[in-house]
Design a protein around this motif. Structure first.
Motif, PDB file in Angstrom:
ATOM      1  N   LEU A 133       0.858  -1.112   0.121  1.00 50.81           N
ATOM      2  CA  LEU A 133      -0.072  -0.020  -0.047  1.00 50.81           C
ATOM      3  C   LEU A 133       0.838   1.325  -0.043  1.00 50.81           C
ATOM      4  O   LEU A 133       0.316   2.301   0.106  1.00 50.81           O
ATOM      5  CB  LEU A 133      -0.887  -0.050   1.197  1.00 50.81           C
ATOM      6  N   GLN A 134       2.236   1.168   0.001  1.00 49.49           N
ATOM      7  CA  GLN A 134       3.163   2.284   0.017  1.00 49.49           C
ATOM      8  C   GLN A 134       3.035   3.273   1.234  1.00 49.49           C
ATOM      9  O   GLN A 134       2.994   4.225   1.123  1.00 49.49           O
ATOM     10  CB  GLN A 134       3.129   3.034  -1.194  1.00 49.49           C
ATOM     11  N   LEU A 135       2.649   2.383   2.471  1.00 52.37           N
ATOM     12  CA  LEU A 135       2.476   3.276   3.774  1.00 52.37           C
ATOM     13  C   LEU A 135       3.908   3.187   4.299  1.00 52.37           C
ATOM     14  O   LEU A 135       4.006   3.933   5.218  1.00 52.37           O
ATOM     15  CB  LEU A 135       1.383   2.667   4.541  1.00 52.37           C
ATOM     16  N   SER A 136       4.800   2.208   4.000  1.00 51.05           N
ATOM     17  CA  SER A 136       6.161   2.112   4.661  1.00 51.05           C
ATOM     18  C   SER A 136       6.817   1.137   4.036  1.00 51.05           C
ATOM     19  O   SER A 136       6.137   0.535   2.917  1.00 51.05           O
ATOM     20  CB  SER A 136       6.012   1.645   6.165  1.00 51.05           C
ATOM     21  N   GLU A 137       8.048   0.847   4.297  1.00 46.44           N
ATOM     22  CA  GLU A 137       8.896  -0.039   3.695  1.00 46.44           C
ATOM     23  C   GLU A 137       8.840  -1.622   4.194  1.00 46.44           C
ATOM     24  O   GLU A 137       9.458  -2.419   3.738  1.00 46.44           O
ATOM     25  CB  GLU A 137      10.535   0.575   3.685  1.00 46.44           C
ATOM     26  N   ASP A 138       7.984  -1.677   5.319  1.00 46.39           N
ATOM     27  CA  ASP A 138       7.813  -3.051   5.942  1.00 46.39           C
ATOM     28  C   ASP A 138       7.150  -3.841   5.015  1.00 46.39           C
ATOM     29  O   ASP A 138       5.858  -3.727   4.707  1.00 46.39           O
ATOM     30  CB  ASP A 138       7.243  -3.015   7.485  1.00 46.39           C
ATOM     31  N   HIS A 139       7.944  -4.985   4.698  1.00 45.69           N
ATOM     32  CA  HIS A 139       7.204  -6.024   3.851  1.00 45.69           C
ATOM     33  C   HIS A 139       7.374  -7.422   4.479  1.00 45.69           C
ATOM     34  O   HIS A 139       7.540  -8.313   3.749  1.00 45.69           O
ATOM     35  CB  HIS A 139       7.761  -6.147   2.329  1.00 45.69           C
ATOM     36  N   GLY A 140       7.562  -7.383   5.663  1.00 47.69           N
ATOM     37  CA  GLY A 140       7.716  -8.536   6.226  1.00 47.69           C
ATOM     38  C   GLY A 140       6.376  -9.511   6.387  1.00 47.69           C
ATOM     39  O   GLY A 140       6.687 -10.593   7.089  1.00 47.69           O
ATOM     40  N   GLY A 141       5.196  -9.086   6.259  1.00 52.60           N
ATOM     41  CA  GLY A 141       4.101  -9.730   6.374  1.00 52.60           C
ATOM     42  C   GLY A 141       2.943  -8.840   6.290  1.00 52.60           C
ATOM     43  O   GLY A 141       3.041  -7.471   5.736  1.00 52.60           O
ATOM     44  N   LEU A 142       1.801  -9.260   6.358  1.00 49.94           N
ATOM     45  CA  LEU A 142       0.480  -8.441   6.368  1.00 49.94           C
ATOM     46  C   LEU A 142       0.514  -7.270   7.509  1.00 49.94           C
ATOM     47  O   LEU A 142       1.079  -7.294   8.441  1.00 49.94           O
ATOM     48  CB  LEU A 142      -0.913  -9.139   6.453  1.00 49.94           C
ATOM     49  N   LEU A 143      -0.178  -6.163   7.004  1.00 50.40           N
ATOM     50  CA  LEU A 143      -0.359  -5.135   7.843  1.00 50.40           C
ATOM     51  C   LEU A 143      -1.431  -5.121   8.714  1.00 50.40           C
ATOM     52  O   LEU A 143      -2.607  -5.580   8.411  1.00 50.40           O
ATOM     53  CB  LEU A 143      -0.603  -3.862   6.986  1.00 50.40           C
ATOM     54  N   GLU A 144      -0.928  -5.499  10.098  1.00 50.86           N
ATOM     55  CA  GLU A 144      -2.048  -5.989  11.027  1.00 50.86           C
ATOM     56  C   GLU A 144      -2.828  -4.925  11.701  1.00 50.86           C
ATOM     57  O   GLU A 144      -1.958  -3.736  12.307  1.00 50.86           O
ATOM     58  CB  GLU A 144      -1.199  -6.845  12.053  1.00 50.86           C
ATOM     59  N   LEU A 145      -3.975  -4.718  11.716  1.00 48.07           N
ATOM     60  CA  LEU A 145      -5.011  -3.847  12.181  1.00 48.07           C
ATOM     61  C   LEU A 145      -5.375  -4.217  13.567  1.00 48.07           C
ATOM     62  O   LEU A 145      -5.419  -5.172  13.929  1.00 48.07           O
ATOM     63  CB  LEU A 145      -6.126  -3.493  11.170  1.00 48.07           C
TER      64      LEU A 145
END
Length: 807
Positions: A133-145
């Protein structure tokens, strides 16, 4: 300063668009340097929850998930194949539905989600990471909400991704705008929209514990407030809303206590520090540092302080760099259970420039050296305490508040007529009073004037012009009429006996030199080797480690330019520079254009290297030598005629260096680079340099009309045998010293020294052929008078230098 628009609008929400808000801030002096969206454009991405997750039958790294998307799952959970390592039952994550468009990739085109099949299993959407989603460079897993994220809600709405990040480029006088609330206060004054001041409730003390504080330097710290909080849980998680706001201010989340301190700094503009109470030995002392004291900072650097730097110390050692950065010894960690919250007022003059001594800067130092509100230390500690208890728990003690030297704000008078004259448009007293009221400034009115008492948060209001600036800033620069300036233009006439620096530059350019511009700070090695300066003026905060001292000569800069050109295969170099040099001089006083103890004259220097002339058919090739550059110096000084004396210079060849004199005063040097420096700087051959005082080069005699001689001059040649030790200059001066004034010029035109000594010219002597011009303006010279003048000239040089006529 960077912050999100949504946070600003919580404090003040004027009915204007984002672009209008940016224009308003810029025109009020708070320049909006950049506006950027929090997230790039994407559509049809909602909050989903994984309700089932099974291993893919045909792939070890893929899982087949069932995802509940709320109202978007009309036929039951959606089947989605996902390879994220954290894809598990129970988490809520961003879900891109079929038809969704993800942010554009490197090709600039959005990526559309379609029904796909991965290893034989259909997938009806895509679960997204923060990077996708280009919210950060974190690509280690799904964005947990968070677990309470509403299922099916658009992710842009839930995460407030339609927000805009503002980056302000603030001038040093706008310290009160180094916080979101400070900017909101300005927006409220500019638009008239009510300001929603943050509600700060006092935290009831549950303990009686306090920490003794001794402020020993009131010129460093005017107020020091603090509070103990016991039983905090530093392993708690920083709330997502705080992490998000910090990230949108350009600050990475570290730990709950650090994040709370940073959050309040961005919110209210108050830098604070949280100590690990159990690591403090005894009480705290606020004082100036002592010579030789060391401190390991939070950034890992170990520094040595002195009496010019403020510190916070305990009974054993220095624990913090006052107003700049805390120390590592008392830093909070996961094992911290008891803390001490500090908020202080540091005098701006005591903080300014201190961090640059240690080659770093901090947000705290940036704010304190410009001025932070001294009246709000207690309130801000209450705000920090409330957040600490909300996130980490704990029991608070009472606030201790030491006020050794609170700043007193002096009233400033604003004359309405003066304001109208400076602004350039008519303003009324009512308008001026309205501006002060909107800005929250206390004032009293008199006839045609206002007396304003600056508030505690405005360190920039000290003179009448500051208030006039506020008036026009709030009323709006757009109201200023387009009026041409009325100031008379007066030509500053340069004395006829002095030419400009540009004329000097043009003269050198006409001689074939090209101008260079170099830094005034240079390598210390250049000063020591090429200037003989063992104690150069050091730069407190060099832009690069080698450029650590101020130059006292231009020669190092010129040699460095030569090396740069030679590295690019230049074969012939002619460069010059007109620049300032610096050396210590205790007689120099501090003025608007000078610094006490530092002499800063302008010099002009040049360097010639390679062939004397460009390659051509009419002249044979030869390298430039001393006399070529000496001729350039003579052309530069013309019509003055300089004299030259053998001299020594740290940068120059001891036998090929001369001092340049005008009227007996040394104005510079010309010579070949010393062989040891040619070797040290890896130069194939030695360049020839000169350096002169610019003021001497700029001097020019005022032309005086001379009548055309009525008589003809007579020329006589003399061949004089003199010792090798007799200088040319001394011989010429003696020949011209005719009591009758008949010898007008004496010019050397030949030097002869036989290969083997002869009876006429023995060893240690040489023959100098000189042409004398004789002239009497009143009468024709006859042979008898000419012979007498020549005989007298020969007698003078014979007496003074042991010269004789060559047989």
């Amino acid at each position: 300063m960077q912050f999100p628009e949504s946070w600003l609008r919580e404090f003040c929400n004027p009915p204007i668009s984002t672009q209008q808000l940016a224009d308003l801030l810029t025109m009020a002096g708070l320049e909006v340097e950049e506006m950027s969206p929090v997230a790039p454009p994407f559509t049809n991405i909602v909050v989903g929850e994984i309700v089932e997750a099974e291993q893919h039958p045909n792939a070890d790294r893929l899982r087949v998930c069932r995802v509940d998307a709320g109202p978007h799952s009309k036929d039951g959970p959606l089947q989605i194949v996902c390879g994220a390592p954290n894809a598990r039952v129970g988490i809520r994550v961003p879900l891109a539905l079929v038809g969704a468009e993800l942010p554009p990739g490197e090709d600039g085109k959005p990526f559309q989600i379609k029904v796909g099949k991965l290893r034989g299993v259909e997938s009806f959407g895509m679960l997204c990471s923060a990077r996708e989603l280009q919210l950060s460079e974190d690509h280690g897993g799904l964005l947990e909400l968070p677990a309470d994220a509403p299922l099916g809600q658009d992710i842009r709405q839930y995460l407030n991704l339609d927000d805009t990040l503002f980056t302000l480029k603030l001038t040093p006088n706008l310290a009160h705008c180094l916080s979101v609330y400070g900017v909101a206060r300005e927006v409220s004054a500019l638009t008239g929209t009510p300001l929603n001041a943050p509600r700060i409730d006092a935290v009831a003390p549950a303990l009686d514990d306090t920490l003794a504080v001794d402020v020993q330097a009131s010129d460093l710290c005017g107020r020091f407030s603090g509070r103990i909080v016991r039983g905090v849980n530093t392993k708690a998680q920083t709330p997502a809303w705080m992490v998000e706001r910090l990230a949108r201010c350009g600050q990475r989340a570290v730990s709950p206590l650090v994040d709370i301190s940073n959050y309040v700094m961005f919110e209210l503009g108050r830098p604070s520090h949280i100590f690990d109470l159990d690591k403090i030995h005894g009480g705290l002392q606020v004082r100036w540092g002592r010579e030789g004291e060391t401190l390991k900072l939070l950034n890992g650097n170990t520094i040595t302080v002195d009496g010019q730097v403020g510190v916070i110390a305990d009974d054993q050692a220095v624990e913090s760099l006052a107003g700049i950065m805390g120390g590592d010894a008392t830093a909070v960690s996961d094992d911290t259970r008891n803390i001490y919250i500090e908020a202080a007022f540091w005098w701006p003059s005591a903080i300014a420039g201190r961090s640059r001594r240690f080659n770093f800067s901090t947000d705290a130092g940036h704010r304190f050296e410009r001025g932070v509100d001294p009246q709000q230390t207690v309130e801000h500690i209450e705000r920090i305490t409330a957040l600490v208890q909300q996130i980490c728990g704990g029991q608070a003690g009472p606030i201790t508040d030491v006020q050794p030297a609170m700043p007193a704000r002096q009233p400033v008078r604003l004359r309405v007529a003066r304001a109208a004259k400076v602004i350039g448009m008519p303003v009324t007293q009512a308008e001026c009073a309205g501006v002060m009221q909107r800005l929250g400034l206390q004032y009293t009115e008199g006839e045609g004037e206002l007396t304003v008492t600056p508030p505690s948060w405005r360190f920039d209001l000290t003179i009448e012009e500051d208030l006039i600036e506020e008036v026009v800033r709030v009323l709006g620069f757009h109201r200023l009429p387009a009026t041409p300036p009325l100031a008379p233009v007066t030509v500053k006439v340069r004395p006829e006996a002095r030419r400009s620096g540009h004329a000097v530059r043009h003269a050198l350019a006409a001689l074939g030199y090209q101008e260079t511009i170099n830094f005034s700070f240079v390598e210390e090695r250049w000063e020591r080797e090429l200037s003989g300066n063992e104690d150069p003026i050091k730069v407190l905060n060099p832009i690069a480690a080698p450029l650590a001292v101020m130059r006292s000569s231009l020669m190092g800069s010129l040699v460095n330019v030569l090396k740069y050109n030679l590295a690019r295969r230049a074969s012939r170099v002619r460069v010059f520079e007109v620049g300032r040099v610096f050396w210590r001089d205790a007689s120099v006083a501090s003025t608007d254009t000078s610094v006490a103890g530092v002499c800063q004259p302008m010099h002009v220097g040049g360097l010639a290297y390679g062939q004397a002339l460009p390659l051509q058919w009419g002249e044979t090739e030869r390298n430039v030598d001393f006399f070529d550059v000496k001729g350039d110096v003579e052309s530069l000084l013309a019509p003055y005629k300089a004299s030259y004396q053998a001299a020594e210079h740290p940068a120059m060849h001891p036998g090929r260096c001369a001092a340049v004199l005008l009227d007996g005063v040394v104005v510079g040097h010309v010579g070949e680079l010393h062989p040891k420096w040619r070797q040290a700087y890896d130069l194939p051959q030695a360049p020839v340099l000169f350096e002169l005082n610019l003021s001497a080069v700029q001097a020019r005699p005022v032309p005086v009309a001379q009548p055309v001689p009525r008589q003809q001059s007579s020329l006589r040649d003399l061949a004089l045998v003199v010792s090798d030790k007799v200088s040319h200059e001394a011989l010429i001066d003696t020949l011209r010293a005719d009591p009758q004034g008949l010898v007008r010029t004496a010019v050397l035109f030949d030097i002869y020294k036989p290969a083997q000594p002869t009876a006429d010219i023995p060893a240690g002597e040489r023959s100098l052929a000189v042409r004398l011009e004789l002239l009497d303006n009143e009468a024709t010279l006859n042979d008898e008078r000419i012979d007498a003048v020549i005989a007298a000239a020969v007698a003078r040089v014979q007496s003074a230098h042991g010269a004789r006529l060559r047989a």
